[in-house]
Design a protein around this motif. Structure first.
Motif, PDB file in Angstrom:
ATOM      1  N   ASN A 139       0.849  -1.190   0.000  1.00 16.64           N
ATOM      2  CA  ASN A 139       0.000   0.000   0.000  1.00 16.64           C
ATOM      3  C   ASN A 139       0.884   1.239   0.000  1.00 16.64           C
ATOM      4  O   ASN A 139       1.679   1.433   0.915  1.00 16.64           O
ATOM      5  CB  ASN A 139      -0.907   0.007   1.228  1.00 16.64           C
ATOM      6  CG  ASN A 139      -1.746  -1.258   1.310  1.00 16.64           C
ATOM      7  OD1 ASN A 139      -2.519  -1.547   0.409  1.00 16.64           O
ATOM      8  ND2 ASN A 139      -1.556  -2.034   2.370  1.00 16.64           N
ATOM      9  N   GLN A 154       0.673   3.427  13.175  1.00 21.11           N
ATOM     10  CA  GLN A 154       0.672   3.826  11.761  1.00 21.11           C
ATOM     11  C   GLN A 154       1.944   4.608  11.426  1.00 21.11           C
ATOM     12  O   GLN A 154       2.536   4.434  10.359  1.00 21.11           O
ATOM     13  CB  GLN A 154      -0.549   4.716  11.450  1.00 21.11           C
ATOM     14  CG  GLN A 154      -1.870   3.985  11.327  1.00 21.11           C
ATOM     15  CD  GLN A 154      -2.594   3.850  12.641  1.00 21.11           C
ATOM     16  OE1 GLN A 154      -1.967   3.712  13.696  1.00 21.11           O
ATOM     17  NE2 GLN A 154      -3.916   3.848  12.600  1.00 21.11           N
ATOM     18  N   LEU A 161      -4.560  -1.318  10.469  1.00 16.40           N
ATOM     19  CA  LEU A 161      -4.997  -0.205  11.313  1.00 16.40           C
ATOM     20  C   LEU A 161      -5.654   0.906  10.501  1.00 16.40           C
ATOM     21  O   LEU A 161      -5.833   2.020  10.988  1.00 16.40           O
ATOM     22  CB  LEU A 161      -3.796   0.353  12.084  1.00 16.40           C
ATOM     23  CG  LEU A 161      -3.146  -0.633  13.065  1.00 16.40           C
ATOM     24  CD1 LEU A 161      -1.804  -0.106  13.535  1.00 16.40           C
ATOM     25  CD2 LEU A 161      -4.055  -0.872  14.255  1.00 16.40           C
ATOM     26  N   ALA A 162      -6.021   0.593   9.258  1.00 12.34           N
ATOM     27  CA  ALA A 162      -6.626   1.626   8.407  1.00 12.34           C
ATOM     28  C   ALA A 162      -8.004   2.028   8.924  1.00 12.34           C
ATOM     29  O   ALA A 162      -8.614   1.317   9.717  1.00 12.34           O
ATOM     30  CB  ALA A 162      -6.737   1.121   6.969  1.00 12.34           C
ATOM     31  N   GLY A 163      -8.474   3.170   8.465  1.00 11.08           N
ATOM     32  CA  GLY A 163      -9.853   3.579   8.725  1.00 11.08           C
ATOM     33  C   GLY A 163     -10.037   4.587   9.851  1.00 11.08           C
ATOM     34  O   GLY A 163     -11.168   4.894  10.213  1.00 11.08           O
ATOM     35  N   ILE A 199     -13.468   1.048   5.934  1.00  9.83           N
ATOM     36  CA  ILE A 199     -13.397   1.359   4.509  1.00  9.83           C
ATOM     37  C   ILE A 199     -13.626   0.099   3.689  1.00  9.83           C
ATOM     38  O   ILE A 199     -12.979  -0.926   3.918  1.00  9.83           O
ATOM     39  CB  ILE A 199     -11.999   1.926   4.158  1.00  9.83           C
ATOM     40  CG1 ILE A 199     -11.702   3.178   4.991  1.00  9.83           C
ATOM     41  CG2 ILE A 199     -11.900   2.252   2.678  1.00  9.83           C
ATOM     42  CD1 ILE A 199     -10.278   3.689   4.817  1.00  9.83           C
ATOM     43  N   GLY A 201      -5.341  -2.000   5.373  1.00  7.04           N
ATOM     44  CA  GLY A 201      -4.070  -1.287   5.498  1.00  7.04           C
ATOM     45  C   GLY A 201      -2.913  -2.220   5.771  1.00  7.04           C
ATOM     46  O   GLY A 201      -3.095  -3.427   5.915  1.00  7.04           O
ATOM     47  N   SER A 202      -1.721  -1.649   5.846  1.00  3.81           N
ATOM     48  CA  SER A 202      -0.502  -2.456   5.884  1.00  3.81           C
ATOM     49  C   SER A 202      -0.291  -3.143   7.221  1.00  3.81           C
ATOM     50  O   SER A 202       0.335  -4.196   7.283  1.00  3.81           O
ATOM     51  CB  SER A 202       0.703  -1.591   5.545  1.00  3.81           C
ATOM     52  OG  SER A 202       0.607  -1.185   4.189  1.00  3.81           O
ATOM     53  N   ASP A 260       2.328   1.545   3.673  1.00  5.75           N
ATOM     54  CA  ASP A 260       3.731   1.205   3.915  1.00  5.75           C
ATOM     55  C   ASP A 260       4.645   2.388   3.641  1.00  5.75           C
ATOM     56  O   ASP A 260       5.687   2.534   4.268  1.00  5.75           O
ATOM     57  CB  ASP A 260       4.184   0.096   2.945  1.00  5.75           C
ATOM     58  CG  ASP A 260       3.389  -1.161   3.087  1.00  5.75           C
ATOM     59  OD1 ASP A 260       3.416  -1.756   4.171  1.00  5.75           O
ATOM     60  OD2 ASP A 260       2.710  -1.539   2.106  1.00  5.75           O
ATOM     61  N   ILE A 284     -13.252  -1.143  -0.112  1.00  8.01           N
ATOM     62  CA  ILE A 284     -12.673  -0.759  -1.396  1.00  8.01           C
ATOM     63  C   ILE A 284     -12.836  -1.909  -2.375  1.00  8.01           C
ATOM     64  O   ILE A 284     -12.533  -3.058  -2.041  1.00  8.01           O
ATOM     65  CB  ILE A 284     -11.200  -0.346  -1.193  1.00  8.01           C
ATOM     66  CG1 ILE A 284     -11.181   1.130  -0.782  1.00  8.01           C
ATOM     67  CG2 ILE A 284     -10.367  -0.591  -2.449  1.00  8.01           C
ATOM     68  CD1 ILE A 284      -9.831   1.716  -0.612  1.00  8.01           C
ATOM     69  N   ASN A 342     -17.238   1.253  -3.456  1.00  6.83           N
ATOM     70  CA  ASN A 342     -16.323   1.909  -2.527  1.00  6.83           C
ATOM     71  C   ASN A 342     -17.123   2.699  -1.509  1.00  6.83           C
ATOM     72  O   ASN A 342     -17.885   3.593  -1.866  1.00  6.83           O
ATOM     73  CB  ASN A 342     -15.381   2.833  -3.296  1.00  6.83           C
ATOM     74  CG  ASN A 342     -14.627   2.085  -4.378  1.00  6.83           C
ATOM     75  OD1 ASN A 342     -13.913   1.143  -4.104  1.00  6.83           O
ATOM     76  ND2 ASN A 342     -14.833   2.500  -5.622  1.00  6.83           N
ATOM     77  N   ASN A 357      -3.328   7.919   8.892  1.00 10.31           N
ATOM     78  CA  ASN A 357      -4.302   7.353   9.820  1.00 10.31           C
ATOM     79  C   ASN A 357      -5.459   6.679   9.088  1.00 10.31           C
ATOM     80  O   ASN A 357      -6.032   5.710   9.567  1.00 10.31           O
ATOM     81  CB  ASN A 357      -4.837   8.437  10.761  1.00 10.31           C
ATOM     82  CG  ASN A 357      -3.819   8.830  11.821  1.00 10.31           C
ATOM     83  OD1 ASN A 357      -2.885   8.089  12.106  1.00 10.31           O
ATOM     84  ND2 ASN A 357      -3.990  10.004  12.391  1.00 10.31           N
ATOM     85  N   LEU A 358      -5.775   7.177   7.918  1.00  8.59           N
ATOM     86  CA  LEU A 358      -6.887   6.620   7.156  1.00  8.59           C
ATOM     87  C   LEU A 358      -6.476   5.353   6.399  1.00  8.59           C
ATOM     88  O   LEU A 358      -7.189   4.364   6.404  1.00  8.59           O
ATOM     89  CB  LEU A 358      -7.394   7.656   6.151  1.00  8.59           C
ATOM     90  CG  LEU A 358      -8.653   7.284   5.370  1.00  8.59           C
ATOM     91  CD1 LEU A 358      -9.865   7.276   6.292  1.00  8.59           C
ATOM     92  CD2 LEU A 358      -8.899   8.249   4.213  1.00  8.59           C
ATOM     93  N   LEU A 359      -5.321   5.391   5.755  1.00 12.54           N
ATOM     94  CA  LEU A 359      -4.956   4.295   4.839  1.00 12.54           C
ATOM     95  C   LEU A 359      -3.873   3.358   5.385  1.00 12.54           C
ATOM     96  O   LEU A 359      -3.648   2.299   4.809  1.00 12.54           O
ATOM     97  CB  LEU A 359      -4.513   4.852   3.487  1.00 12.54           C
ATOM     98  CG  LEU A 359      -5.582   5.610   2.688  1.00 12.54           C
ATOM     99  CD1 LEU A 359      -5.032   6.033   1.332  1.00 12.54           C
ATOM    100  CD2 LEU A 359      -6.834   4.744   2.487  1.00 12.54           C
ATOM    101  N   ASN A 360      -3.190   3.757   6.442  1.00  8.85           N
ATOM    102  CA  ASN A 360      -2.167   2.891   7.039  1.00  8.85           C
ATOM    103  C   ASN A 360      -1.251   2.280   5.963  1.00  8.85           C
ATOM    104  O   ASN A 360      -1.114   1.078   5.844  1.00  8.85           O
ATOM    105  CB  ASN A 360      -2.887   1.788   7.853  1.00  8.85           C
ATOM    106  CG  ASN A 360      -1.985   0.807   8.588  1.00  8.85           C
ATOM    107  OD1 ASN A 360      -2.388  -0.331   8.840  1.00  8.85           O
ATOM    108  ND2 ASN A 360      -0.784   1.187   8.922  1.00  8.85           N
ATOM    109  N   TYR A 362     -10.944  -2.791   3.430  1.00 10.22           N
ATOM    110  CA  TYR A 362      -9.552  -2.408   3.274  1.00 10.22           C
ATOM    111  C   TYR A 362      -8.940  -2.259   4.665  1.00 10.22           C
ATOM    112  O   TYR A 362      -9.425  -1.477   5.475  1.00 10.22           O
ATOM    113  CB  TYR A 362      -9.425  -1.100   2.499  1.00 10.22           C
ATOM    114  CG  TYR A 362      -8.007  -0.580   2.526  1.00 10.22           C
ATOM    115  CD1 TYR A 362      -7.002  -1.255   1.833  1.00 10.22           C
ATOM    116  CD2 TYR A 362      -7.655   0.529   3.280  1.00 10.22           C
ATOM    117  CE1 TYR A 362      -5.692  -0.825   1.884  1.00 10.22           C
ATOM    118  CE2 TYR A 362      -6.339   0.967   3.332  1.00 10.22           C
ATOM    119  CZ  TYR A 362      -5.367   0.288   2.638  1.00 10.22           C
ATOM    120  OH  TYR A 362      -4.069   0.711   2.696  1.00 10.22           O
TER     121      TYR A 362
END
Lengths: 301, 301
Positions: A134, A278, B161-163, B148, B157-158, A247, B150, B134, A242-245, B155
């Motif tokens: 990501n 994150q 911890l996303a969202g 989230i 995250g890496s 790499d 998607i 989405n 914080n939203l997408l976490n 989704y």
């Protein structure tokens, strides 16, 4: 030359760059022309077609030896249907089915996407973001563009307009942006706004290169401007992290030539401001493929 | 009862809800208990196990007729390995391999995720977000949580911890958040901050229900607070809409019971503030599954 060769084209507001790119992302042959922006759409299309044909001639390959053509363009597109919505900086490109036009003229397969998605794809496949899952890619220039790679693929959104990192608001109230939004990141750190601020602070006109030079020589006013650019970028990217976490965050574009003058304060803030786990995960790096990212990315479309 | 029955559990800070859910998202049987938060982790785990076994007994099914157990939990988890990182509001849950513990005790397959992801999944599959590709899901409560979807899938995250929509900054400068961030959305519109503001503005202690009641009766101070909640939410969501270009934003959680008092100003801002085409696409709707979203979503894990 190997048969797994593609043509990548980076259509910019000032230059059209074209490359024959192999399966390892190596650029085997380059061509570059001024974009005849003022001469209208059909002249630009002719220029693209002529250059593709010239590149194929120069390479000694036949059309059937080239497995596809990709074009990265400076504006929003419907990449599925190959239609350009519009270009913010070149007139006359509303709803142009460029894919169909070029396929008819060239009798070759053509794919389109916007230039930042092409860059994100290139950096993810062959550049700074190799091996990440990501990834968020930014270009800092006249505008602030963004491309998102999610689970290893470009994320385009519901109407193919995702990635507008430059239009994340960083304040509730603030200056109005060209996009009609309020306090968008781009409205603070787009090229012209940095220059405007430098002019006010230093009392004269100055280029970005000169502003970087001054900061490196210890000019406090110049340095303060770059620190603030880094910090403002960090506010928007804190939200993204914080939203997408993700790499990794990859930063390219003309303004990013200021390098550590921006990346220093940006990294410092991105260690402190997002949520701990994150922040620990994400790396902030400069784009690696430089001027070739556009053509390499386009060849991957 | 059909054989495609699953158990969904919504583990909350105050209540544990459990349901037998069929393949169409219908809740066939419900159980609900207080969460024995103060009695420590093992008592909570015992309560979960006892209730699962009681629900199976009540249903007349055998364990092998139940195709799985899903649990939505109030904190960050590694959903792949089934390990709870920690719970912000319940002590003693650092790095707990809850999946392994429950699978050993129940001899059934167990999956974990955080509660907002479970809710997003439920709303996407059976609720307000049916048919969207989405989707961004928010819960407004003590905290502001986000999930989230998607390309039709959660989704994560890496590092899963996303969202964290509640921790998108909406100002460069502002109050410090519990998460250590600055000017996070949650720091303005989390439950307690709304109540604090209401107390200051109205000069007395008041509940959220009462604050809504007052606003509906025309109290300007009360209404101004809800309008501001909607506007602040809109600042963070403008960033989300420009970044992710989603089809829909689904809003649930206790605070969302204020309904149009928040959604009115939020929708108005989200028509005006994000980029035009992104704004045109996105719909803002209330969650549809209410209190059942947690168990339905958990059953889908």
């Amino acid at each position: 030359m190997s048969k797994h060769v593609k043509i990548g084209i980076d259509l910019g507001g000032t230059r059209i760059k074209l490359g024959l790119v192999d399966a390892k992302g190596k650029v085997l042959l380059r061509r570059e022309k001024d974009t005849p922006s003022r001469q209208g759409r059909s002249v630009i299309i002719d220029t693209i077609v002529d250059n593709i044909e010239a590149a194929i001639r120069d390479s000694g390959l036949r059309k059937k030896d080239i497995s596809g053509i990709g074009i990265g363009v400076p504006g929003p597109v419907d990449s599925r249907r190959g239609i350009i919505h519009y270009f913010p900086n070149i007139k006359g490109w509303n709803n142009v089915p460029l894919k169909a036009i070029l396929e008819r003229r060239l009798r070759m397969k053509v794919n389109l996407d916007n230039d930042v998605n092409a860059m994100a794809l290139a950096e993810h496949t062959f550049g700074a973001g190799k091996g990440t899952e990501n990834l968020v890619c930014l270009t800092l220039g006249t505008g602030v563009g963004g491309g998102i790679i999610i689970n290893g693929r470009i994320y385009r959104g519901s109407t193919m307009l995702a990635g507008e990192i430059g239009h994340i608001p960083i304040n509730e109230k603030g200056p109005r942006c060209n996009c009609r939004g309020i306090a968008c990141l781009e409205r603070y750190i787009g090229n012209r706004y940095i220059l405007e601020r430098a002019r006010k602070s230093l009392g004269r006109n100055i280029t970005l290169e000169h502003l970087s030079g001054l900061a490196r020589k210890g000019n406090k006013k110049a340095n303060a401007i770059w620190i603030d650019v880094g910090k403002k970028l960090a506010v928007a990217l804190t939200g993204v992290v914080n939203l997408l976490n993700p790499d990794m965050i990859v930063i390219g574009g003309g303004v990013s030539k200021a390098g550590d003058l921006i990346l220093g304060p940006l990294r410092k803030e991105l260690r402190a401001r997002p949520m701990k786990d994150q922040a620990r995960r994400v790396r902030v790096v400069r784009a690696k493929l430089g001027g070739d990212a556009g053509i390499i990315g386009a060849s991957l479309l």
